[in-house]
Design a protein around this motif. Structure first.
Motif, PDB file in Angstrom:
ATOM      1  N   GLY A  46       0.711  -1.262  -0.020  1.00 38.27           N
ATOM      2  CA  GLY A  46      -0.011  -0.132   0.063  1.00 38.27           C
ATOM      3  C   GLY A  46       0.869   1.379   0.154  1.00 38.27           C
ATOM      4  O   GLY A  46       2.038   1.158  -0.215  1.00 38.27           O
ATOM      5  N   ALA A  73      -6.248   9.818  -3.841  1.00 43.42           N
ATOM      6  CA  ALA A  73      -6.898   8.642  -2.892  1.00 43.42           C
ATOM      7  C   ALA A  73      -7.341   7.701  -3.797  1.00 43.42           C
ATOM      8  O   ALA A  73      -7.307   6.508  -3.722  1.00 43.42           O
ATOM      9  CB  ALA A  73      -7.733   9.249  -2.063  1.00 43.42           C
ATOM     10  N   ALA A  77      -6.186   4.026  -4.080  1.00 49.47           N
ATOM     11  CA  ALA A  77      -7.175   3.061  -3.326  1.00 49.47           C
ATOM     12  C   ALA A  77      -7.839   1.948  -4.188  1.00 49.47           C
ATOM     13  O   ALA A  77      -8.370   0.947  -3.944  1.00 49.47           O
ATOM     14  CB  ALA A  77      -8.082   3.701  -2.428  1.00 49.47           C
ATOM     15  N   THR A  81      -4.122  -0.779  -0.990  1.00 50.06           N
ATOM     16  CA  THR A  81      -4.488  -0.364   0.083  1.00 50.06           C
ATOM     17  C   THR A  81      -3.694   1.113   0.362  1.00 50.06           C
ATOM     18  O   THR A  81      -2.693   1.493   0.088  1.00 50.06           O
ATOM     19  CB  THR A  81      -3.976  -1.340   1.526  1.00 50.06           C
ATOM     20  OG1 THR A  81      -4.729  -2.480   1.274  1.00 50.06           O
ATOM     21  CG2 THR A  81      -4.498  -0.605   2.640  1.00 50.06           C
ATOM     22  N   LEU A  82      -4.579   1.968   0.906  1.00 63.00           N
ATOM     23  CA  LEU A  82      -4.245   3.242   1.197  1.00 63.00           C
ATOM     24  C   LEU A  82      -4.421   3.503   2.540  1.00 63.00           C
ATOM     25  O   LEU A  82      -5.308   3.278   3.300  1.00 63.00           O
ATOM     26  CB  LEU A  82      -5.081   4.295   0.191  1.00 63.00           C
ATOM     27  CG  LEU A  82      -4.823   5.855   0.706  1.00 63.00           C
ATOM     28  CD1 LEU A  82      -3.430   6.414   0.353  1.00 63.00           C
ATOM     29  CD2 LEU A  82      -6.054   6.612   0.008  1.00 63.00           C
ATOM     30  N   ALA A 104     -12.994   2.220  -3.955  1.00 61.89           N
ATOM     31  CA  ALA A 104     -12.026   2.973  -3.380  1.00 61.89           C
ATOM     32  C   ALA A 104     -12.157   2.875  -1.860  1.00 61.89           C
ATOM     33  O   ALA A 104     -11.098   2.569  -1.021  1.00 61.89           O
ATOM     34  CB  ALA A 104     -11.846   4.378  -3.784  1.00 61.89           C
ATOM     35  N   THR A 105     -13.063   3.311  -1.156  1.00 60.98           N
ATOM     36  CA  THR A 105     -13.071   3.352   0.134  1.00 60.98           C
ATOM     37  C   THR A 105     -13.171   2.116   1.070  1.00 60.98           C
ATOM     38  O   THR A 105     -12.699   1.889   2.256  1.00 60.98           O
ATOM     39  CB  THR A 105     -14.575   3.897   0.426  1.00 60.98           C
ATOM     40  OG1 THR A 105     -15.594   3.008   0.061  1.00 60.98           O
ATOM     41  CG2 THR A 105     -14.882   5.338   0.015  1.00 60.98           C
ATOM     42  N   HIS A 107     -10.683   0.229   0.658  1.00 66.13           N
ATOM     43  CA  HIS A 107      -9.412  -0.250   0.648  1.00 66.13           C
ATOM     44  C   HIS A 107      -8.338   0.911   1.235  1.00 66.13           C
ATOM     45  O   HIS A 107      -7.516   1.183   1.135  1.00 66.13           O
ATOM     46  CB  HIS A 107      -8.756  -0.716  -0.623  1.00 66.13           C
ATOM     47  CG  HIS A 107      -9.279  -1.692  -1.265  1.00 66.13           C
ATOM     48  ND1 HIS A 107      -9.354  -2.925  -0.986  1.00 66.13           N
ATOM     49  CD2 HIS A 107     -10.434  -1.690  -2.222  1.00 66.13           C
ATOM     50  CE1 HIS A 107      -9.943  -3.816  -1.472  1.00 66.13           C
ATOM     51  NE2 HIS A 107     -10.636  -2.995  -2.307  1.00 66.13           N
ATOM     52  N   ILE A 108      -9.221   1.500   2.319  1.00 65.66           N
ATOM     53  CA  ILE A 108      -8.491   2.809   3.018  1.00 65.66           C
ATOM     54  C   ILE A 108      -8.640   2.671   4.331  1.00 65.66           C
ATOM     55  O   ILE A 108      -9.418   2.355   5.079  1.00 65.66           O
ATOM     56  CB  ILE A 108      -9.151   3.952   2.861  1.00 65.66           C
ATOM     57  CG1 ILE A 108      -9.138   4.334   1.093  1.00 65.66           C
ATOM     58  CG2 ILE A 108      -8.758   5.287   3.394  1.00 65.66           C
ATOM     59  CD1 ILE A 108     -10.083   5.490   0.958  1.00 65.66           C
ATOM     60  N   GLU A 380      -4.254  -4.036   6.352  1.00 63.63           N
ATOM     61  CA  GLU A 380      -5.377  -3.724   5.715  1.00 63.63           C
ATOM     62  C   GLU A 380      -6.440  -3.540   6.835  1.00 63.63           C
ATOM     63  O   GLU A 380      -7.389  -2.612   6.582  1.00 63.63           O
ATOM     64  CB  GLU A 380      -6.266  -4.749   4.888  1.00 63.63           C
ATOM     65  CG  GLU A 380      -5.223  -5.140   3.657  1.00 63.63           C
ATOM     66  CD  GLU A 380      -5.656  -5.858   2.393  1.00 63.63           C
ATOM     67  OE1 GLU A 380      -6.846  -6.046   2.703  1.00 63.63           O
ATOM     68  OE2 GLU A 380      -4.968  -6.416   1.595  1.00 63.63           O
TER      69      GLU A 380
END
Length: 382
Positions: A46, A73, A77, A81-82, A104-105, A107-108, A380
């Motif tokens: 990430g 972002a 993402a 992972t971000l 996206a969300t 993986h944040i 994660e």
């Protein structure tokens, strides 16, 4: 409603920690090395962003720079992972959940702690892979030689591993006796480090050590065997004292991407010509010349309020598992020329432009605000 269209999904592949791979560019690391600072094209778990807020230098243009961070972002993402570091993660998460799609969300990961600014490349961990497991090296960040307050940023790393909810896996190593920023060094994972003498030999960082002792320390802690010192090249408006990631970047397959100026009237022309000439003298560990791939120096971007040139550069890109994110500056011809060069350097990866005209107004760009973590480092979930 989602702000951005979704990029196509791309397959992920596994890595042995003894190899640093990059989609068709597999190269075994020097297996005799017992410790190796992972190159950027090593398989990643990430990427970190340290989010802008009203108490940073971004305050006067916060909406504009936030849009840039939302784009970053999204691009990160939806691929990896971000990790987002911010003093108020509730507010940031609420914004992101409103603006970005679930792809996206999901993986944040968020981490809350106080911050001064947003330059994750320079206050972030340097991750060294060893035969005993990964080490997270926490070097001292002093605001590029004491130019800016950085005490809060300098404490971020320890909180990532020792706070209530650690988000990184690896042995924390206190290297706070030495000032070193991630943007000031490039490595190939095979024993070579590239840097600039203007930055690492500057008396505003580690003045108690001479070049010989700095080399010895870098080799021991980062697991490198040789150091290439670049003595030429600069960007007007640069606060970093010529970070290498603004000028020249090590790439797989014995390649260096570097900034080239074509305009003989430009103030950078002579210095960048000298830099190119020196790069031509550099040899790989096997004694062969590097393959040199130029990216253009962007046309001058002037801060009209301050009356100064800003340090725009296409060398400030981020390598990810299956993509390269690179800065664009609303200069279509130059933007595309840079993309074409990066396609040569990183075949098999998507080359994705991100408008960084906002970032450049605080004298940095895309690579400066990101820090990647090798596979197995960024967790994660808590």
């Amino acid at each position: 409603m989602a702000l951005f269209s979704l990029p196509p999904a791309s397959p992920q592949s596994d890595l042995n920690l003894q190899m640093f791979l990059g989609n068709g560019e597999a190269e075994e690391s020097s297996l005799h090395l017992t410790r190796t600072l992972a190159p950027e094209w090593a398989r990643q778990s990430g990427v970190q962003l340290t989010w802008p807020h009203a108490h940073t230098d971004w305050a006067y243009m916060l909406p504009e720079v936030t849009e840039c961070y939302l784009r970053l972002a999204f691009e990160i993402a939806t691929r990896e992972t971000l990790l987002i570091v911010a003093p108020d993660v509730v507010a940031v998460k609420q914004l992101i959940d409103q603006r970005l799609p679930q792809r996206a969300t999901d993986h944040i990961v968020y981490h809350e702690c106080p911050t001064n600014d947003t330059w994750a490349r320079d206050h972030g961990f340097l991750t060294v892979m060893t035969t005993e497991g990964p080490e997270l090296l926490d070097f001292r960040f002093n605001g590029w030689g004491g130019k800016f307050e950085a005490s809060l940023d300098n404490a971020i790393n320890r909180s990532l591993v020792e706070g209530e909810h650690p988000v990184l896996k690896g042995k924390y190593v206190d290297c706070l006796d030495f000032e070193l920023e991630g943007g000031s060094i490039e490595v190939d994972g095979q024993g070579t480090l590239l840097t600039t003498s203007e930055c690492l030999l500057n008396p505003n960082r580690n003045p108690q050590l001479d070049r010989e002792h700095k080399e010895e320390l870098l080799k021991r802690r980062l697991g490198v065997e040789r150091i290439l010192w670049l003595d030429h090249g600069y960007l007007a408006g640069d606060d970093t004292d010529s970070h290498i990631d603004t000028l020249a970047r090590l790439c797989p397959n014995d390649t260096i991407v570097y900034v080239k100026c074509h305009d003989v009237e430009d103030e950078h022309f002579a210095a960048l010509e000298d830099m190119e000439a020196q790069l031509r003298t550099f040899l790989t560990a096997e004694g062969k010349p590097y393959r040199l791939l130029p990216v253009p120096l962007p046309d001058a971007i002037i801060d009209t309020e301050q009356g100064e040139r800003l340090p725009a550069t296409y060398a400030n890109y981020l390598v990810m598992n299956d993509a390269v994110l690179y800065p664009t500056y609303d200069q279509p011809e130059n933007d595309e020329e840079a993309a074409a060069t990066l396609r040569q350097a990183f075949p098999g990866r998507d080359i994705v432009g991100v408008d960084c005209q906002a970032l450049i107004r605080q004298h940095g760009s895309l690579h400066c605000v990101t820090m990647q973590f090798p596979k197995g480092i960024l967790l994660e979930k808590y």
